[in-house]
Structure formats: structure tokens, C-alpha cells
Write a protein that holds these residues in place. Sequence first.
Motif, PDB file in Angstrom:
ATOM      1  N   THR A  54     -24.290   0.335   6.454  1.00 62.58           N
ATOM      2  CA  THR A  54     -23.362   1.458   6.527  1.00 62.58           C
ATOM      3  C   THR A  54     -22.197   1.264   5.557  1.00 62.58           C
ATOM      4  OG1 THR A  54     -22.137   0.417   8.337  1.00 62.58           O
ATOM      5  CG2 THR A  54     -23.950   1.883   8.925  1.00 62.58           C
ATOM      6  N   LYS A  55     -21.532   2.369   5.255  1.00 61.98           N
ATOM      7  CA  LYS A  55     -20.361   2.332   4.386  1.00 61.98           C
ATOM      8  C   LYS A  55     -19.195   1.703   5.130  1.00 61.98           C
ATOM      9  CE  LYS A  55     -21.777   6.558   1.983  1.00 61.98           C
ATOM     10  NZ  LYS A  55     -21.444   7.965   1.722  1.00 61.98           N
ATOM     11  N   GLN A  56     -18.409   0.908   4.413  1.00 64.13           N
ATOM     12  CA  GLN A  56     -17.259   0.226   4.988  1.00 64.13           C
ATOM     13  C   GLN A  56     -16.013   0.546   4.177  1.00 64.13           C
ATOM     14  OE1 GLN A  56     -17.521  -1.767   7.856  1.00 64.13           O
ATOM     15  NE2 GLN A  56     -19.630  -1.020   7.913  1.00 64.13           N
ATOM     16  N   ALA A  57     -14.875   0.476   4.828  1.00 66.44           N
ATOM     17  CA  ALA A  57     -13.613   0.682   4.130  1.00 66.44           C
ATOM     18  C   ALA A  57     -13.375  -0.456   3.144  1.00 66.44           C
ATOM     19  CB  ALA A  57     -12.464   0.762   5.133  1.00 66.44           C
ATOM     20  N   LYS A  58     -13.043  -0.122   1.896  1.00 62.27           N
ATOM     21  CA  LYS A  58     -12.798  -1.120   0.872  1.00 62.27           C
ATOM     22  C   LYS A  58     -11.312  -1.465   0.824  1.00 62.27           C
ATOM     23  CE  LYS A  58     -16.732   0.624  -1.693  1.00 62.27           C
ATOM     24  NZ  LYS A  58     -17.143   1.486  -0.559  1.00 62.27           N
ATOM     25  N   LYS A  59     -10.988  -2.483   0.073  1.00 65.81           N
ATOM     26  CA  LYS A  59      -9.616  -2.958   0.004  1.00 65.81           C
ATOM     27  C   LYS A  59      -8.688  -1.855  -0.489  1.00 65.81           C
ATOM     28  CE  LYS A  59      -6.796  -6.674  -1.941  1.00 65.81           C
ATOM     29  NZ  LYS A  59      -6.770  -7.857  -2.839  1.00 65.81           N
ATOM     30  N   ASP A  60      -7.500  -1.780   0.110  1.00 67.65           N
ATOM     31  CA  ASP A  60      -6.477  -0.795  -0.258  1.00 67.65           C
ATOM     32  C   ASP A  60      -7.010   0.632  -0.121  1.00 67.65           C
ATOM     33  OD1 ASP A  60      -4.717  -2.883  -0.888  1.00 67.65           O
ATOM     34  OD2 ASP A  60      -5.518  -2.994  -2.935  1.00 67.65           O
ATOM     35  N   THR A  61      -7.673   0.889   1.002  1.00 66.54           N
ATOM     36  CA  THR A  61      -8.288   2.192   1.245  1.00 66.54           C
ATOM     37  C   THR A  61      -7.540   2.932   2.349  1.00 66.54           C
ATOM     38  OG1 THR A  61     -10.503   1.567   0.523  1.00 66.54           O
ATOM     39  CG2 THR A  61     -10.367   3.343   2.119  1.00 66.54           C
ATOM     40  N   ARG A  62      -7.380   4.225   2.154  1.00 70.17           N
ATOM     41  CA  ARG A  62      -6.912   5.119   3.205  1.00 70.17           C
ATOM     42  C   ARG A  62      -7.447   6.503   2.862  1.00 70.17           C
ATOM     43  NH1 ARG A  62      -0.647   5.257   4.614  1.00 70.17           N
ATOM     44  NH2 ARG A  62      -1.216   3.152   5.305  1.00 70.17           N
ATOM     45  N   PHE A  63      -8.533   6.885   3.520  1.00 68.00           N
ATOM     46  CA  PHE A  63      -9.169   8.139   3.146  1.00 68.00           C
ATOM     47  C   PHE A  63      -9.831   8.790   4.354  1.00 68.00           C
ATOM     48  CE2 PHE A  63     -12.892   5.530   3.346  1.00 68.00           C
ATOM     49  CZ  PHE A  63     -13.946   6.387   3.594  1.00 68.00           C
TER      50      PHE A  63
ATOM     51  N   LEU B  53      -9.452   2.902   6.743  1.00 69.09           N
ATOM     52  CA  LEU B  53      -8.129   2.361   6.466  1.00 69.09           C
ATOM     53  C   LEU B  53      -8.271   0.861   6.302  1.00 69.09           C
ATOM     54  CD1 LEU B  53      -5.009   2.426   6.350  1.00 69.09           C
ATOM     55  CD2 LEU B  53      -5.031   2.196   8.853  1.00 69.09           C
ATOM     56  N   SER B  54      -7.833   0.357   5.163  1.00 72.81           N
ATOM     57  CA  SER B  54      -7.973  -1.069   4.904  1.00 72.81           C
ATOM     58  C   SER B  54      -6.720  -1.581   4.221  1.00 72.81           C
ATOM     59  CB  SER B  54      -9.196  -1.337   4.021  1.00 72.81           C
ATOM     60  OG  SER B  54      -9.325  -2.709   3.754  1.00 72.81           O
ATOM     61  N   LYS B  55      -6.168  -2.640   4.784  1.00 70.60           N
ATOM     62  CA  LYS B  55      -5.047  -3.337   4.169  1.00 70.60           C
ATOM     63  C   LYS B  55      -5.196  -4.808   4.503  1.00 70.60           C
ATOM     64  CE  LYS B  55      -2.010  -2.310   8.097  1.00 70.60           C
ATOM     65  NZ  LYS B  55      -0.711  -1.727   8.499  1.00 70.60           N
ATOM     66  N   THR B  56      -4.264  -5.606   4.061  1.00 71.22           N
ATOM     67  CA  THR B  56      -4.381  -7.049   4.252  1.00 71.22           C
ATOM     68  C   THR B  56      -4.527  -7.407   5.729  1.00 71.22           C
ATOM     69  OG1 THR B  56      -3.008  -7.422   2.305  1.00 71.22           O
ATOM     70  CG2 THR B  56      -3.288  -9.273   3.831  1.00 71.22           C
ATOM     71  N   GLY B  57      -5.647  -8.046   6.060  1.00 73.02           N
ATOM     72  CA  GLY B  57      -5.864  -8.515   7.420  1.00 73.02           C
ATOM     73  C   GLY B  57      -6.455  -7.514   8.376  1.00 73.02           C
ATOM     74  N   LEU B  58      -6.587  -6.248   7.984  1.00 76.33           N
ATOM     75  CA  LEU B  58      -7.084  -5.240   8.915  1.00 76.33           C
ATOM     76  C   LEU B  58      -7.904  -4.194   8.172  1.00 76.33           C
ATOM     77  CD1 LEU B  58      -7.093  -4.023  11.794  1.00 76.33           C
ATOM     78  CD2 LEU B  58      -5.062  -2.701  11.103  1.00 76.33           C
ATOM     79  N   SER B  59      -9.058  -3.848   8.736  1.00 80.88           N
ATOM     80  CA  SER B  59      -9.912  -2.804   8.182  1.00 80.88           C
ATOM     81  C   SER B  59     -10.464  -1.961   9.321  1.00 80.88           C
ATOM     82  CB  SER B  59     -11.063  -3.420   7.373  1.00 80.88           C
ATOM     83  OG  SER B  59     -11.935  -2.418   6.890  1.00 80.88           O
ATOM     84  N   LEU B  60     -10.275  -0.643   9.227  1.00 81.95           N
ATOM     85  CA  LEU B  60     -10.775   0.297  10.221  1.00 81.95           C
ATOM     86  C   LEU B  60     -11.679   1.311   9.532  1.00 81.95           C
ATOM     87  CD1 LEU B  60      -7.404   1.070  12.050  1.00 81.95           C
ATOM     88  CD2 LEU B  60      -9.164  -0.534  12.807  1.00 81.95           C
TER      89      LEU B  60
ATOM     90  N   TYR C  99     -15.121  17.357   1.167  1.00 88.26           N
ATOM     91  CA  TYR C  99     -13.702  17.351   0.803  1.00 88.26           C
ATOM     92  C   TYR C  99     -13.104  16.029   1.247  1.00 88.26           C
ATOM     93  CZ  TYR C  99      -8.866  18.821   0.226  1.00 88.26           C
ATOM     94  OH  TYR C  99      -7.559  18.922  -0.177  1.00 88.26           O
ATOM     95  N   THR C 100     -12.438  15.328   0.317  1.00 84.48           N
ATOM     96  CA  THR C 100     -11.909  14.002   0.585  1.00 84.48           C
ATOM     97  C   THR C 100     -10.399  13.977   0.430  1.00 84.48           C
ATOM     98  OG1 THR C 100     -13.957  12.952  -0.180  1.00 84.48           O
ATOM     99  CG2 THR C 100     -11.996  11.571  -0.091  1.00 84.48           C
ATOM    100  N   LEU C 101      -9.742  13.322   1.382  1.00 85.75           N
ATOM    101  CA  LEU C 101      -8.302  13.110   1.352  1.00 85.75           C
ATOM    102  C   LEU C 101      -8.019  11.634   1.177  1.00 85.75           C
ATOM    103  CD1 LEU C 101      -7.347  15.347   4.407  1.00 85.75           C
ATOM    104  CD2 LEU C 101      -7.074  15.953   2.002  1.00 85.75           C
ATOM    105  N   GLY C 102      -6.944  11.282   0.467  1.00 91.70           N
ATOM    106  CA  GLY C 102      -6.566   9.895   0.320  1.00 91.70           C
ATOM    107  C   GLY C 102      -7.299   9.216  -0.821  1.00 91.70           C
ATOM    108  N   SER C 103      -7.276   7.892  -0.801  1.00 93.79           N
ATOM    109  CA  SER C 103      -7.879   7.081  -1.856  1.00 93.79           C
ATOM    110  C   SER C 103      -8.873   6.125  -1.244  1.00 93.79           C
ATOM    111  CB  SER C 103      -6.802   6.285  -2.600  1.00 93.79           C
ATOM    112  OG  SER C 103      -7.393   5.346  -3.481  1.00 93.79           O
ATOM    113  N   GLN C 104     -10.046   5.975  -1.896  1.00 95.63           N
ATOM    114  CA  GLN C 104     -11.080   5.076  -1.404  1.00 95.63           C
ATOM    115  C   GLN C 104     -11.039   3.713  -2.078  1.00 95.63           C
ATOM    116  OE1 GLN C 104     -14.964   6.625  -0.518  1.00 95.63           O
ATOM    117  NE2 GLN C 104     -14.326   8.707  -0.973  1.00 95.63           N
ATOM    118  N   GLY C 105      -9.957   3.408  -2.807  1.00 93.20           N
ATOM    119  CA  GLY C 105      -9.812   2.075  -3.381  1.00 93.20           C
ATOM    120  C   GLY C 105     -10.691   1.872  -4.595  1.00 93.20           C
TER     121      GLY C 105
END
Length: 735
Positions: A164-173, A194-201, A710-716
Motif C-alpha cells: 500500500t501507499k505510505q506517507a513519505k517524509k515531509d508529507t501533508r496531503f 502526514l509525515s514529520k520527524t518521528g511520526l507518520s500517519l 483532486y489533491t491538497l497539500g504536498s506529497q513530499g
Amino acid sequence: MNSRQLRFYLTGVLLAAIPAAPALAQSAPPAGERPAPQTPPARQDAGKPNEIVVSGARAEVTASPDRTSFNIANDLNAQNGTLADALRGVPGVEVDLQGNVSLRGDAGVTILIDGRPAAVMRSDARGDYLLATPASNIERVEVITNPSAAMSPEGSGGVINLVTKQAKKDTRFATLRGTIGNQGRAALGASGGLSKTGLSLNGDFNWRRMDNDGELEQIRSRYDSGSGTFLTSRQDSTQDAHGRSYTARAGIDYDPDKKNRISGEFTYRNNAMYARRDDHVAGPGGVGSYDRVSDTDASNKGVGFRGSWRRTLPGNGHELVADFSVDTGSQRRILDGVTTPAGGAAAYERIGNRFDRTDYGVKIDYKRPTGEGRSLNIGYQYDLITTEFDFSGARGTSAGALLPVAALTNRFDFEQGVHAVYGTWSLDLGKVELQPGVRFEQADIRIDQITSGVRVENDYFRVYPSLHVGYELSAKQKLRASYSRRIQRPSPTDLNPYTLYIDPLNQRRGNPALRPEVTDSFELSWQLRSGGSFYSLTGFYRRSQGGVTDVVQDLGGGVFLTTRANLATSQRAGIEAIANGKFSKTLGYNASATFQWNEIDPRLGGASTPRSGTTGTFRANLTWQPTAKDYFQINGFYSGDQLVAQGYRQSGGMLNLGYRRKVNDRFSLVLTAQNLLDSAQQRFVVDTPLIRDRITQRGMGRVFMLTLNYTLGSQGNRRRSDAIEFEGGGGGGVQ
């Protein structure tokens, strides 16, 4: 012949083979951007040891010692289609109109999601789930024909892993999708990360509506000893089905520090289907003729949870991973039917089936470097399956006067626990890489036929060795050889001795005496990279003992009973070719072909001598991107006859078209036309001295789908490599 000449020859053969086929269908999808993960909780980047990474604008393949990975991001039929549509485009994989999956002609296929089993993928509802579940959340498909000992040996044909697709680093989309099509098809979906240092959702939700008509034609002949002739009947059926599917998933990866990762995932599924079926049966000389109308309500619900803890230990590649999973599923089916014999009174019936299943899994995996270019992987795994079946049936002269029928009422429980201890050792010897492995399993099985008071217990211990060898011919070419012992355990319904009523002419019954099928699989492959292109030739040989197959018996009066039995032996040998690359900067290709010979020694009544045959499967995919915003695709598929114990089955092929338009960075649309030639059908033929049965099924029709994204935010940032790397070392298995 040098490598350049061989490359062009292989590509020409593959692409030329398709137009000669009677029909076309889906091709191999573009391949993955990232290599196969060594353990599911971690997402690794390209360029790691033991991998061949083919990257380009559209066509990518990742090959490692025990698997080949195909990215489906640019398969337009997968973007707005189902999991079945996505799998139909993968080399070696076939999916029929009922969602039954085979790999190189072998129906013993284990399907994993992110490297882990799910209850729905082990149950009889797997086909319905594949036909109804959107594929938009799948990033790539891994085909593992000879898994290492670190994986369960379940699946005689091999393993398919859906990543499955996973949130990549510095992602919020967040991505919103809407699909509409003919024949009442529609879908809505949302996914985000949503992905940032130490946490990925990450998570997604999908709703899908699939209305589908189908046709069945069955011509049945049985030898009549009294007259010395064959008596023939004909059944014509039409079905109008309406399906709804809801799926949801939420995942989290949390790193409390640099050495630990805690992961969790929750999944939910709810599939419902209503079908109206009309049957008309013309018996021999008018005897046994009838008309029948039936309504079926069916549902399949499930909830799953998976959790893991990863601990990184001192040293490169030194880690400990603990996994736990629980997955529940329930199926409900109610059939109301009215049968009217020729010149007789109508008979009413209600048939109910209930299945409840829970799968538990625990796995502890430990990897440790043991020297320069050497590493050890050991672990323990326990899988427990519990299943409860409840069948009921009632008949009467009217819908309000139904009485229970003892022959249609049954309770059946099944439990299977498997303890496993395994170990693999990886050695990098420069141009040579080795990975021997062994797995020890203890299986405990309990069958409780409650209604009949029959209880059966079966315990057995088995050893499953594996071996993977790689040799670097040059910086661009590599040879790989592998061996794996596999097992195909009978399903709970295969073992249930209760006779299941299908319709007035068809019944089905399991066999509690079935043994598991054991397969020894050998492979030798050559792989070549050239810039952004990938080419491979793989020869394979499989020998199986005790394969489980359908056996059709004549009960008289035109009624056939399908049971399950073990074959004596069977063997399969063939070659598979894959070519993936570009003709120019804007024109790409993806082609594959599998040719194989199969021999079956059934030792069954009416088929006591060995039978053999050859067949082939072809795929081709052409893509054209004239501008940065426009992307066109045409792909095709054809499959030849497949040998079975008492006859053969035919699948045919399909032709599909697709177009994607990128309006801007946030908005895009995808338009697809599936089964453009309306050639999708399948035929199953039984041909013995006493029974001749031919079943032809048609469905699906031409399918046109339009999807808006339609996509919102950035996928890193996505890391991409422009070359294929051949490096030493052994590969690990999916955990």
C-alpha cells in the motif's frame, strides 16, 4: 548474439506475439519506485544491496533475489479499477471473472497485504473482495514465486504481496477521488498522509458501487448405461447483480527515539451484494426441465488490526522486529428461490449460509550481521485460524409455508494452528551471493462436523528448505537460481464433508481426508539492465504431490456432485520473458509472455492415465506521452487453455484503453475503456468417458470509467534512480 541483439530480439518476440492472439487484455503495469521492504514496518529507498532497480518516466521494475516488484502507479485501469484489474496486468498472474487468482497457471496463490496475511485473503470471499475493492491505494505488486524460508510456505504457486501507499517524509496531503461509469458503476474515495520527524500517519476510505450482468450456458451430457447413449441437457442462466463496497484503513508509525519504531494499522471492510438470477433448464427429451428464479442477498464484513515494534541494534542490519495481528471476517448469504418443473407445481426454498472466521498471527524476527558480507536471519511465527460454518435450508409449497430440511442444515467448526521456526543465512562473496534457509513447521488441525457428530484431528511436522543463488555476469547482467519447497493446505470448505446445495442440478461437498499438496519449485533466470530498460528470461520447473482438485460425479437425473480429491502427481515446466523499456522519449512498452507444459497424473475414476498439454499467456502494454499533461495507454492480454484433472479451462483475453489528463498540479482526470472487444468470458470443460460438461460464463461487458482526482497539500519528495544496481548479498523475505 550479443546482449544488444538479444534485447531487441526478446522485445520483438513479445510484442509480435500479442497481435497474433485471438484477443487482448491488460498488460504488466509499470514497476515500482522503491525496492521490496525487508520488513513491512520500514519503508526503504532504492539502491540497496541485492536489487535491480529499473527507473524511468513510466516503466519501472525492481528485482531482488526472491521477488519481482511492479509499480502500478501508471496502470490507468488500476487507478480507477479494482484489485482484480490491477492483478490482471501483472506478468504471470491471471484473475478470472469470479476473482479466482492463479500464478503461472497454479491456483495455489497466497495473497498478502504489506507482507502480512488477512482473513479475507484466506477465505472463500477472496474473489468477491478482489472484484469489489479499489486498487487506488496500492503502490506496487510484488510477485514471489520462490520465497525464502523466512516466509510461510503456504501457496503452491507462490506469493503475491500488495504494497500500500505510505506517507513519505515531509508529507501533508489529502486526495479526493470520484468515479462514474456505465452499468451503474460509481466510486468515491479519499486518502491522506502526514509525515514529520518521528511520526507518520496515513489512511484512506473508499466506497464503490458495481452493478453487473452475467450469462451462463451449461451443456451437460452423461452416459446412460441402459440405452448406451449420452443424455444431454442444457441450462441457460442470466444474472443481474448489484454490489456495494466500503473499505477504510488507518496507519501510524511512531519513533520514540532513533532506535525504536512502533507501528499500527486498522482496517475495515464491508461488501454487500444482491443478485437476481433466472435459470431455464431443458432436460433430455423434456425430462427434468424446469424454470427457476432466485434472489440472493450476501454480505462480507471484516475488521483487522496489526501492530509491530522494531528495535535497531548496534551494527548495520542488526535489528529485532515483533509483529502481532488479528483479523476477523463474517459472511452471510440468503437465497430465496422458486423452481417450477415443466407441467408441475412451483416449489419454494430458502437457503442460508453463515461463515465466521478469525485469524491471529505472531511473529518475532531477528537479523544480525555475522561478518563482512554475511548476515543471519532467524525467527518464530505462529498462525491460528478459527472458522465457524452454519448452513440452514427450508422448503415448501409457498413462501409462507417453508419447513426446515435436515439435509440442508449443518454446523461445522474448523481450527488450524501452525508453529514455525526458521533461519536464513546470507553471504556476499563478490560476484556470487548465496542465501540458504530452512523452516520447520508443526501444524495442528481440528475438524468438528457438529451436525454429524464427526470429529477429525490431523497433526503433522514438515521441513521446508530454500536456496537462492546470484551470479554477476557483468555490471548489467545477472544470473539467479532458486529452490523452494511449498505447501498448499486444503481450505476449511475443502475439508467439510457436508453436501452444499447450489441449485437443483449442482451440489458440492468437501473431503475431510484431503492431504496438503507439497511442491518442489526450481527456477533459473537471466536479468539485463540497459539504461532505464529491464529484460529477463526465467525458466521454471515445479513438481507437486497430492494437489487438491475438483472431481465431478454423476448422481443421476442430471444432478452432478463436485467433490475435492488429491492428485497423485503433477509437474509444470516453462519459460517466462519480461521486457520493459522505451522506444523513444514519449513511447514506452511493457511486454511479457509465459509458455509452459503441464502434466497431470490424476489417478481418478474416469481419468486414470496421465494427461499433458502446453499453453501460453501473453501481455503487452504501450504508453504514449505526447505532452507533460497527456498520457495514453493501450494494453492487452490473452491466456490459452489450462489443463485440469478432468478437462481444461479457457479464459481468453481482453483489450483496454486509457487516457490521463493532468489539468494542473492538483487536478487530473482518468478515462478508461475495459474489455473494449467484449471478449471477456471463461469456459470450464469436463471430458471423461462417462461425463461431458461444458460451462461458459460471460460477464462484465464493455466498461467505461471516468475518474476525477483532486489533491491538497504536498506529497513530499520521491527518490528516483536512473540506473540499475547489481550488488552482492542475500535478500530477506517479507515478514
